[in-house]
Write an enzyme that holds these catalytic residues in place. Sequence first.
Site, PDB file in Angstrom:
ATOM      1  N   SER A  83       7.205   9.206 -31.558  1.00  0.00           N
ATOM      2  CA  SER A  83       5.762   9.205 -31.347  1.00  0.00           C
ATOM      3  C   SER A  83       5.165   8.012 -32.087  1.00  0.00           C
ATOM      4  CB  SER A  83       5.145  10.507 -31.867  1.00  0.00           C
ATOM      5  OG  SER A  83       5.345  10.605 -33.256  1.00  0.00           O
ATOM      6  N   GLU A 113      -2.161  -1.586 -24.209  1.00  0.00           N
ATOM      7  CA  GLU A 113      -1.986  -0.757 -23.014  1.00  0.00           C
ATOM      8  C   GLU A 113      -2.892   0.468 -23.093  1.00  0.00           C
ATOM      9  OE1 GLU A 113       2.825  -1.724 -22.744  1.00  0.00           O
ATOM     10  OE2 GLU A 113       2.118   0.256 -23.342  1.00  0.00           O
ATOM     11  N   LYS A 115      -3.732   4.251 -23.079  1.00  0.00           N
ATOM     12  CA  LYS A 115      -2.940   5.418 -23.493  1.00  0.00           C
ATOM     13  C   LYS A 115      -3.264   6.573 -22.539  1.00  0.00           C
ATOM     14  CE  LYS A 115      -1.764   8.288 -27.458  1.00  0.00           C
ATOM     15  NZ  LYS A 115      -1.890   9.546 -26.726  1.00  0.00           N
ATOM     16  N   ASP A 117      -3.345  10.094 -20.733  1.00  0.00           N
ATOM     17  CA  ASP A 117      -3.318  11.463 -21.243  1.00  0.00           C
ATOM     18  C   ASP A 117      -2.490  12.306 -20.275  1.00  0.00           C
ATOM     19  OD1 ASP A 117      -3.787  13.536 -22.909  1.00  0.00           O
ATOM     20  OD2 ASP A 117      -5.820  13.934 -22.241  1.00  0.00           O
ATOM     21  N   TYR A 225       6.120   2.201 -18.635  1.00  0.00           N
ATOM     22  CA  TYR A 225       5.713   1.188 -19.609  1.00  0.00           C
ATOM     23  C   TYR A 225       6.770   0.813 -20.651  1.00  0.00           C
ATOM     24  CZ  TYR A 225       4.637   5.607 -21.973  1.00  0.00           C
ATOM     25  OH  TYR A 225       4.699   6.878 -22.477  1.00  0.00           O
ATOM     26  N   LYS A 312      -6.973   6.150 -31.031  1.00  0.00           N
ATOM     27  CA  LYS A 312      -7.486   7.278 -30.251  1.00  0.00           C
ATOM     28  C   LYS A 312      -9.016   7.201 -30.167  1.00  0.00           C
ATOM     29  CE  LYS A 312      -3.971  10.317 -29.550  1.00  0.00           C
ATOM     30  NZ  LYS A 312      -4.115  11.643 -30.070  1.00  0.00           N
ATOM     31  N   CYS A 407     -22.458  43.571 -12.456  1.00  0.00           N
ATOM     32  CA  CYS A 407     -22.419  42.380 -11.591  1.00  0.00           C
ATOM     33  C   CYS A 407     -23.828  41.841 -11.392  1.00  0.00           C
ATOM     34  CB  CYS A 407     -21.794  42.747 -10.246  1.00  0.00           C
ATOM     35  SG  CYS A 407     -21.815  41.388  -9.056  1.00  0.00           S
ATOM     36  N   CYS A 410     -24.738  42.489  -7.462  1.00  0.00           N
ATOM     37  CA  CYS A 410     -24.829  43.795  -6.799  1.00  0.00           C
ATOM     38  C   CYS A 410     -24.968  44.966  -7.763  1.00  0.00           C
ATOM     39  CB  CYS A 410     -23.625  44.012  -5.884  1.00  0.00           C
ATOM     40  SG  CYS A 410     -22.069  44.222  -6.783  1.00  0.00           S
TER      41      CYS A 410
END
Length: 671
Positions: A83, A113, A115, A117, A225, A312, A407, A410
Site C-alpha cells: 500500500s 496519476e 487515484k 476509488d 498502471y 487523499k 405507512c 395508506c
Amino acid sequence: MSPAEAKNQIQAISAELKQHNYNYYVLAMPTISDFDFDKKLEELNKLEKEFPEFLDPDSPTQKVGGEVTKEFVTVRHRWPMLSLGNTYNEQELVEFDQRIRKAIGDSFEYVCELKFDGLSMSLTYENGKLVRAVTRGDGTQGDEVTTNVRTIHSIPKKLTSGEYPDLFEIRGEVFMHLKAFERLNKERTDNGEMTYANPRNFASGTMKLQDSAEVARRPLDCFLYGLYTEKTLFKTHWESLEAVKSWGFHVDNHSRLCNDINGVLEFISHWDKERFNLSYDIDGIVIKVNNYSQQQELGFTSKSPRWAISYKFKAERVETELLQVTYQVGRTGAVTPVANLKPVLLAGTTVKRATLHNADEITERLKLHEHDTVFVEKGGEIIPKIISVNLDKRKPDAKPIAYITHCPACETPLLRTEGEAAWYCPNDEGCPPQIVGKMQHFIGRKAMNIDGLGDETIETLHSRGFINHISDIYDLHAHAAELKQMGRFGEKSISNMLDGIEKSKQMPFEKVLFGLGIRYVGETVARKLAFHFKTIDKLMAATEEELTAADEIGGRIAQSIAEYFSNEKHKQEIEKLKAAGLQFVAVEKEVTLASEKLAGQSFIISGVFEKFSRDELKDIIEQNGGKILSSISAKLNYLVAGDNMGPAKLEKAQKLNIPIISDQELLDLIS
C-alpha cells in the site's frame, strides 16, 4: 502515559483498525471514512514509536490490510502488493519531496496519476494471454478471481500487438462508472434488495460473486498502471505506461509527468475541483518518482515504497439545517427516510436532500432532533449523506425525530423482518405507491417491455380508475372508447399501446415471473426459478425446502416466494394473467442428440468453470443423453465440480460417495 495504559490503548486501537480493515477489504462495507481511519492509524503509529516494546508484527501499521476470503482459491503474489503512505495536506507533500531530494539529489521527475476509488487487481499474462487475476488480499496473497475478471470488456484476454515479455504482471484498479452504479442501485431498490453505498463497494461486491454470468451483467471497468517483470524493460515508469498502452491495455490519459513538486501541487489543485466532472470516482492523487533506478535506490519500508505517496482529497463537507424528514414507499413496500435540507452548495451542486437509509440511522446513530444543524458529506457516495449533528447549535426545546410507525401513503402499520434494517408496508394490494410501482415495474424493458405504455401513462390510468392490478392492463382494449374521450390519448397512441400490450403476451415465462415483482426476485433469480421449476403451478406449489434446492436460491428468497404465493389475491391475479394468454410455462429447448454415451446417467453441475458456462455444460450432457438433477441424492451418478462450489454440496456428495469430476473428465466420458 504509563506503559500499562499505553499497552491497553495500543491493543484497543489495533483491534478497532483490524475490524475496519475487515469491513473494508472483505465485506466491502466500510463503517469509517478514509480520513478518520488514517488519523487512527497515525495515532497508533505514534504510540508504537513511543513504546516500541508493545509493537506487534501483526499490527495494522505493519500490514497492508485486508484478509483473504474463503470462497476463492488463495494465490501468493509474485511481487507483494504494497500500500502507499497517505497524506491529506500539502506541507507533508513538501516534506516528502525534501526527503527524496536528500536521498537522491535534485535531478528527478514525478509521475502524477489519478487515484481511482476501486478494487486493486493483479493480472498475469503468459505469451500474451491472461492466465490469472488476483485481488490485493493482505498484500502477500489474494483471491484468484480470473473467471470474473474475464467478463470485464476493457481488460484484454489476449494481446494482439507489441513487444511484450513472455511472462509479466500488470496491476490496476477495477471500478464502476457513476451512471452504471446509479442504474444498478435503482434496479436493486426496485427488486427489494440491499443497495450499495458507493461504486467502490459495488465493484468489490461484484468481484466476490461466484456466478460469473452475474458479474458479466454488471458493467465494470479497469485502469492499468503498474508493470512488473523479472527483467527491467524500461528506464522509467512513464515509458512503461506508454508501452502497455500500445500493447492494448486501458491506461488513464489524465496522468502527468512533473519536473518538480510545484507541478505536482498544481496537478492536485486542478483535480480537487475537476474530479466532480469525471464519470468515475477518484479519492486522491498518486505521486511516484519516475526513474526505476532511483526507485530502487530509495527502497521500501515494511509496507510501502519510499518513492511514492498518495495524496487523499478530503470529502466535501458542509453545514446546513434539517428542515424535515419525509418517507418514500417503494414498489416492494420498503419505506425509505429522506432528509430534506436547507439548500446548500456541495461539490459543485446544490443539495436539498440527503439519504438516511433506515430507522437506526435516525434514532440510533445520528439521534436526530427537529431542525438540527447537520454536517453533510459527498465523498464516495452519489447521494449526499448526513455525517453528524452539530450539537452546539441544537435548540434546547428540540424534540427527537421518531421513525414513523404507519405507512405514509395508506396508514397501514409498518413491519420489520428480523435481521433486516428496513421497515416495509405489507399492504401491497391497497397502497397506491406500491400498486403504481408494481405496474411500472411490470411494463419495464427488462420485464414485459410493453411499447407505447410508460410510467406516466400508468400513473394517469391508475388515477382515472382504469387499472389497479397488473391484470387490468390486459383489459384496457375493452376501454378504448373511454380512453379516446380523456383527451390525453390520441387514436394513434392508444393503438400503439394496445398493440404493445398484445405483443407482450409472447414474452417468456422468466420475464413474466420477474415482472410480478416478488420481493428479492430479480432478473437472475427469476431466470433460475423458471429454468428449475418449468411452470408457475410447480413454483407456486413448492415448499421452502424445495425452493432452496434450486440453483442459488437462498432461505430469504425462498421465504419471500412462499409468502407471496400463500396470498390468495396473488393466486387470483395469476389466474387472470393466465386467462389473458401470458406465458407461464418455460419453453424447453429442443435437444438434438449428438450421442447416447451418457444415457441413463444423471449429473449435477456446481461451481465456476474457465472454459464453459454451466448452461453450456448442461447442453453437452443433455445432447449426449444425460439427465440433469436438481439436488444431490443417492440416485446421482456424477457431480461436475468447478471452482468455488458450495461446501454443503461437496460434503453431501462425499458422504454419499458420489464421483466428483471436472469439466475435462466430463468431456472424457463422452469421447
